[in-house]
Design a protein around this motif. Structure first.
Motif, PDB file in Angstrom:
ATOM      1  N   UNK A 105       1.146   6.962  -6.620  1.00 35.13           N
ATOM      2  CA  UNK A 105       0.031   7.879  -6.893  1.00 35.13           C
ATOM      3  C   UNK A 105       0.438   9.316  -6.635  1.00 35.13           C
ATOM      4  N   UNK A 106       1.120   9.525  -5.493  1.00 34.35           N
ATOM      5  CA  UNK A 106       1.533  10.879  -5.161  1.00 34.35           C
ATOM      6  C   UNK A 106       2.527  11.426  -6.173  1.00 34.35           C
ATOM      7  N   UNK A 107       3.469  10.557  -6.592  1.00 34.82           N
ATOM      8  CA  UNK A 107       4.442  11.012  -7.592  1.00 34.82           C
ATOM      9  C   UNK A 107       3.748  11.324  -8.914  1.00 34.82           C
ATOM     10  N   UNK A 108       2.761  10.467  -9.284  1.00 33.70           N
ATOM     11  CA  UNK A 108       2.015  10.732 -10.515  1.00 33.70           C
ATOM     12  C   UNK A 108       1.271  12.044 -10.448  1.00 33.70           C
ATOM     13  N   UNK A 114       0.824  -1.214   0.000  1.00 34.73           N
ATOM     14  CA  UNK A 114       0.000   0.000   0.000  1.00 34.73           C
ATOM     15  C   UNK A 114       0.851   1.254   0.000  1.00 34.73           C
ATOM     16  N   UNK A 115       1.980   1.167   0.724  1.00 33.96           N
ATOM     17  CA  UNK A 115       2.885   2.325   0.752  1.00 33.96           C
ATOM     18  C   UNK A 115       3.466   2.623  -0.613  1.00 33.96           C
TER      19      UNK A 115
END
Length: 590
Positions: free
Chosen positions: A568-571, A561-562
């Motif tokens: 996702x955050x980088x995207x 999950x991490x």
């Protein structure tokens, strides 16, 4: 002193102190309290009635000045003593009072009082004072504010010793200061030692109290070293070594162990134990356990009165057993009969043999109605009081106490402590037995509620709730708690501690009772045994599974999950950057 018992008349306004003093003194051989009254008028009436039959029937009057506090009561007390001295010039008077003012004590001496002891005087010292005054002498408690009379042999010796051997002019003052300081230290030391003996004391509190005890012992030792000359130290046998002195109870115990002759007379042993019990009955009597007790419905003064009465009846029963010359092997055979007789005597005296109560059109005798529940009370309460044979044997035959799988010597402090716990539990359980039939038959009668109940349990709803709690207590006790205690080889007992009525447990072999269990109690013990057998393995399995689940959640799922979240955050961050660049390019002039 002759073999005839000294007959005392006790006068004190405090009913609890009066009853406690009577119980303690009647446990002493050759002492008999013929009456314990509240007022001076009642005392004069009794003396007048006795004088018609035998003027010498009363050997000593022990009294307090009214309530001992107000000036008015003290002056009235002095007037009464003058009247008493005028009517009965040969009757000795001992003042047992809380007063300490030197002027008042001088006035007491001037009106003809023969002796004085402050309230709180240890029982052996009080008995010595009673015997001294009754024999025609005088006894005035020695303290910094008390009177020392030339008629007192001990006081005369002390004065002669100071005047003859002390070269310093302030030796007497120094000695009085030392004695006063030691008395204060000893009183505090006794209180701290008593607190250390309370069952279930938290570890931190025990450590603090143990530290206080060491400090008090050190202070006592220093006081003896600093305020006593070497000559006085030799005369009074005060230790001169660098070791801290032993406490008086421990010295007494060691000396008695080393004695070849009988250690203590049964009367002295019983007297010491009952005196300790009377002291503990001054504590609050609030139930601090989670187990409801029948006596919880009573006001505190009624609880205390009932417990004192049972203690007195128990003392009478011990005297009868000694007179009957019962054998030690007969005690267990008659144990249930003794408890039943004790319970019946307590009910009869507490409610009054001929007391009646009006219920509707019926005028009912209270005692007769309550005694109809004998079989139920004996089955549910009296027969289940533990260690009764051991207590009777200890007090009558001076046998060793075997408690918690340890054998305690008769004169040891531990034996007295254990016997005191058994005695307190006996008083509380018999008191429960006295109240139980009252709750079964007369619980909601207004006259009973007004005379006995506490304010918090006076409404009909609260009484019914209280009775329901007691019913559940008996169900839990019969089906769960009692078989569990049998399986764990222990007894649950109730004791009196500074904060109220608490409970503790003591070890006792109960294999025979375990073999007799059947039905639900037997099932409970089998479940406990099954729990003991499977619990460690089950705990290990749960721990292993738990560690596996934690590993999967943290190391596999958590990390996955991490990583996904990080992607996702980088995207999101890359998309934002592209949008910003596009916006800038669109804003440029073409």
């Amino acid at each position: 002193m002759s073999d005839r018992p000294l007959k005392l008349l006790l006068i004190d306004q405090d009913p609890i102190f009066r009853l406690g003093l009577r119980v303690a003194l009647e446990a002493i051989p050759n002492l008999e309290a013929i009456a314990a009254v509240e007022t001076d008028t009642a005392a004069l009436q009794i003396l007048a009635e006795i004088a018609k039959e035998d003027p010498n029937q009363v050997n000593l009057v022990v009294l307090e000045f009214g309530n001992g506090r107000s000036t008015t009561s003290q002056q009235l007390g002095l007037q009464f003593c003058r009247q008493l001295r005028a009517l009965y010039p040969n009757l000795p008077i001992l003042l047992l009072s809380s007063v300490q003012q030197q002027g008042l004590l001088l006035a007491a001496k001037s009106v003809g009082i023969n002796g004085y002891c402050p309230k709180g005087t240890p029982l052996p010292e009080l008995v010595a004072a009673i015997q001294e005054v009754a024999d025609g002498g005088s006894y005035w408690f020695q303290d910094t504010e008390a009177i020392i009379t030339p008629n007192s042999r001990d006081a005369r010796d002390a004065i002669n010793r100071v005047s003859t051997h002390s070269p310093l002019p302030f030796s007497r003052l120094r000695n009085n200061l030392r004695l006063s300081g030691i008395a204060h230290i000893d009183a505090t030391l006794a209180a701290v030692t008593a607190q250390l003996q309370v069952p279930g004391l938290p570890v931190l509190d025990r450590a603090i109290l143990a530290g206080q005890r060491r400090e008090l012992l050190a202070a006592r030792w220093l006081l003896n070293r600093l305020l006593v000359s070497s000559q006085e130290r030799q005369e009074e046998n005060i230790p001169v070594t660098d070791e801290l002195p032993l406490t008086p109870p421990l010295i007494s115990a060691i000396q008695q162990r080393q004695t070849v002759s009988p250690l203590l007379s049964p009367g002295a042993l019983q007297s010491a134990l009952f005196a300790s019990c009377v002291t503990k009955l001054q504590f609050p009597l609030q139930n601090v356990t989670d187990i409801p007790l029948e006596i919880d419905i009573f006001r505190e003064d009624k609880k205390r009165e009932l417990l004192y009465l049972i203690l007195q009846k128990f003392a009478n029963q011990l005297d009868e057993l000694r007179t009957s010359q019962i054998e030690i092997d007969q005690l267990c055979e008659v144990k249930n009969t003794l408890l039943r007789d004790l319970w019946q005597a307590a009910i009869t005296d507490f409610f009054g043999k001929f007391s009646r109560i009006q219920i509707g059109n019926q005028n009912i005798e209270i005692v007769n109605l309550l005694l109809q529940n004998t079989e139920v009370v004996q089955r549910d309460i009296l027969n289940k009081i533990p260690l009764i044979c051991e207590l009777y044997s200890y007090l009558i035959f001076q046998t060793e106490l075997n408690i918690d799988n340890i054998s305690y010597s008769v004169v040891s402090v531990e034996a007295k402590s254990q016997a005191l716990m058994i005695l307190e539990n006996l008083l509380i359980q018999v008191a429960n037995g006295v109240v139980q039939p009252l709750l079964n038959s007369l619980a909601d009668v207004e006259a009973i509620k007004q005379n006995f109940y506490g304010r918090q349990l006076i409404s009909t709803r609260e009484i019914e709730r209280f009775r329901n709690d007691l019913s559940w207590k008996y169900r839990l006790k019969n089906y769960i708690n009692e078989p569990k205690s049998v399986f764990e080889s222990r007894y649950e007992i109730f004791v009196i501690v500074p904060r109220g009525i608490a409970n503790t447990s003591v070890y006792a072999p109960r294999n025979q009772e375990l073999e007799k269990l059947s039905n639900i109690p037997l099932v409970v013990t089998l479940l406990l045994e099954f729990s003991d057998a499977i619990a460690p393995r089950l705990k290990s399995l749960v721990a292993f599974v738990g560690r596996g689940i934690v590993f999967i959640l943290t190391q596999i799922i958590g990390r996955g999950l991490g990583l996904i979240g990080r992607g996702i955050l980088q995207g999101i961050g890359s998309v934002s950057l592209v949008e910003k660049n596009l916006r800038r390019n669109s804003d440029r002039p073409k």
